[in-house]
Scaffold this motif. Sequence first.
Motif, short mmCIF file in Angstrom:
data_model
loop_
_atom_site.label_atom_id
_atom_site.label_comp_id
_atom_site.label_asym_id
_atom_site.label_seq_id
_atom_site.Cartn_x
_atom_site.Cartn_y
_atom_site.Cartn_z
N GLN A 165 0.83 -1.20 0.00
CA GLN A 165 0.00 0.00 0.00
C GLN A 165 0.87 1.26 0.00
O GLN A 165 0.59 2.23 -0.73
CB GLN A 165 -0.92 -0.01 1.22
CG GLN A 165 -1.87 1.18 1.29
CD GLN A 165 -2.81 1.09 2.47
OE1 GLN A 165 -2.81 0.11 3.22
NE2 GLN A 165 -3.63 2.11 2.66
N GLN A 166 1.94 1.24 0.81
CA GLN A 166 2.81 2.41 0.88
C GLN A 166 3.53 2.66 -0.45
O GLN A 166 3.64 3.80 -0.90
CB GLN A 166 3.84 2.22 2.00
CG GLN A 166 4.82 3.38 2.16
CD GLN A 166 4.16 4.67 2.57
OE1 GLN A 166 3.14 4.64 3.26
NE2 GLN A 166 4.72 5.80 2.16
N ARG A 167 3.98 1.59 -1.11
CA ARG A 167 4.69 1.78 -2.36
C ARG A 167 3.75 2.33 -3.44
O ARG A 167 4.16 3.17 -4.25
CB ARG A 167 5.33 0.46 -2.82
CG ARG A 167 6.20 0.64 -4.07
CD ARG A 167 7.35 -0.33 -4.13
NE ARG A 167 8.14 -0.13 -5.34
CZ ARG A 167 9.29 -0.73 -5.57
NH1 ARG A 167 9.80 -1.56 -4.67
NH2 ARG A 167 9.96 -0.50 -6.69
N THR A 168 2.51 1.86 -3.46
CA THR A 168 1.53 2.41 -4.40
C THR A 168 1.31 3.89 -4.13
O THR A 168 1.26 4.71 -5.06
CB THR A 168 0.21 1.64 -4.29
OG1 THR A 168 0.42 0.30 -4.73
CG2 THR A 168 -0.88 2.28 -5.14
N THR A 169 1.18 4.24 -2.87
CA THR A 169 0.99 5.65 -2.50
C THR A 169 2.17 6.50 -2.95
O THR A 169 2.00 7.60 -3.49
CB THR A 169 0.80 5.76 -0.97
OG1 THR A 169 -0.34 4.99 -0.58
CG2 THR A 169 0.61 7.21 -0.55
N GLU A 170 3.39 5.98 -2.77
CA GLU A 170 4.58 6.72 -3.17
C GLU A 170 4.68 6.83 -4.69
O GLU A 170 5.12 7.85 -5.22
CB GLU A 170 5.82 6.05 -2.59
CG GLU A 170 5.92 6.18 -1.07
CD GLU A 170 7.02 5.33 -0.45
OE1 GLU A 170 7.20 5.41 0.77
OE2 GLU A 170 7.71 4.60 -1.20
N ALA A 171 4.27 5.78 -5.39
CA ALA A 171 4.30 5.82 -6.86
C ALA A 171 3.38 6.90 -7.40
O ALA A 171 3.61 7.43 -8.50
CB ALA A 171 3.90 4.46 -7.42
N LYS A 172 2.36 7.25 -6.63
CA LYS A 172 1.42 8.29 -7.05
C LYS A 172 1.83 9.68 -6.57
O LYS A 172 1.07 10.64 -6.75
CB LYS A 172 0.03 7.95 -6.52
CG LYS A 172 -0.57 6.69 -7.17
CD LYS A 172 -1.95 6.37 -6.60
CE LYS A 172 -2.54 5.15 -7.29
NZ LYS A 172 -3.89 4.81 -6.74
N GLY A 173 3.03 9.76 -5.96
CA GLY A 173 3.56 11.08 -5.62
C GLY A 173 3.71 11.39 -4.16
O GLY A 173 4.20 12.47 -3.80
N ALA A 174 3.33 10.49 -3.28
CA ALA A 174 3.48 10.76 -1.84
C ALA A 174 4.96 10.70 -1.45
O ALA A 174 5.77 10.04 -2.11
CB ALA A 174 2.70 9.72 -1.04
N PRO A 175 5.34 11.38 -0.38
CA PRO A 175 6.74 11.34 0.08
C PRO A 175 7.15 9.92 0.48
O PRO A 175 6.32 9.12 0.93
CB PRO A 175 6.74 12.27 1.31
CG PRO A 175 5.53 13.10 1.17
CD PRO A 175 4.51 12.27 0.45
#
Length: 308
Positions: A165-175
Motif C-alpha cells: 500500500q505504501q509503495r503504491t501511495t509513493e508511486a502516485k507522488g506521496a513522500p
Amino acid sequence: MSTLQHVTYRNLGWDSAADLYLPPDFDQGKTYPAIVSTHPIGSCKEQTSGSVYGRQLAEAGFVVLAFDASFQGASGGEPRFVEDPAIRVSDIRFAIDYLVTLPYVDANRIGAIGVCGGGAYTVSAAITDYRIKALTSITGVNFGRLMREGFSQFDPVGALNAMAQQRTTEAKGAPRHVINYLPESVEAGKQAGLTDIDVLEATDYYKSSRGQQPNGATSGLFSFNSAAMAWDAFAHAETLLTQPLLVVGDKPGAFGAYRDGWEIYGRAASKAKQMFVAEGWSHYDLYDRPEPVALTMAQVVPFFKTHL
C-alpha cells in the motif's frame, strides 16, 4: 600504521564510495591478499567494518576495501535508504571487481568479512562468487529472517500488505516513508518499554558519540523492505558454500545473530569451518570494544593468513 585512501568505482548505474586500507610499509610493486569488508544494516564504512576491522586487518598485512552500500552513505543510487539484499550482495561483487583491477592485489587471494547484516550478505555473496576464497561472518544476521520475524512483529503478511500500500501511495507522488530501525536514544528506548540487549546496545552504539557517524543513518525505506521478506542469506549453503568459513558469535539477542551463526555453521558445505563464540560479550561489544575485538581478531587474522 595502515594507510587510508578514499576511492570510488562504478556500480550498476552509479558510483560506489569506499575506503581502501593499505598495510604498513605498503609497496605498490608487491602483491597482497585483499579482503572486502561489508558494513551492517543501517551502518556505513566509517563505522565497524572500516575503522575497526578494516584498519586492523590492514595492519595485519591485508589490503582491505570497506565500502558504502548502494543507496546509502556516500555511495550513489536513488531512492535513498534502500536495503535490498540482492543489491547488497551485488555490491560485494562490484567491490571484488574493483580489487582485481589493482596491480598490487593478488586476484587469487581475495577474502570477505562482514559484520551483522553484512556478515550474512558476505555468506550469500560467497555462495555464488568463487572469487571469494575465504570468508568471516561476525555476528552475522540473516536480514530476510529478521524481516519475517522481529522487524515485522512476526506478521510478515501484514507487513507486506502495508508495504504494498505504501509503495503504491509513493508511486502516485506521496513522500517516501523512511523508518528508523532504532529509537533516538537509550533513554527513549527504555521509556518506550524496550528491554532487549540488541536494541538498546545498538542504540548506544549508533546514537551516541561512541559510534555515531553522519552516514550511519540506521534508516530504511519502508516500502522497499518487501524485497527482503522472501530472501534467505543461507540459501543453497549446503551444496554451494564450499570456501573456508569462520563464524564469530555472541550473546543471544533479538536480532538473532547467535542463532544465525550456528545455523550457517551447520548448513555450510565448507570442509574447513570454524565457530568462535566470544563468551560473555554481546553483539555490539564486537563492533568496537577493544577486548572482544582483540579476541575476535586473534581468530580472524590466522584464519585469513591460512586460507588466503
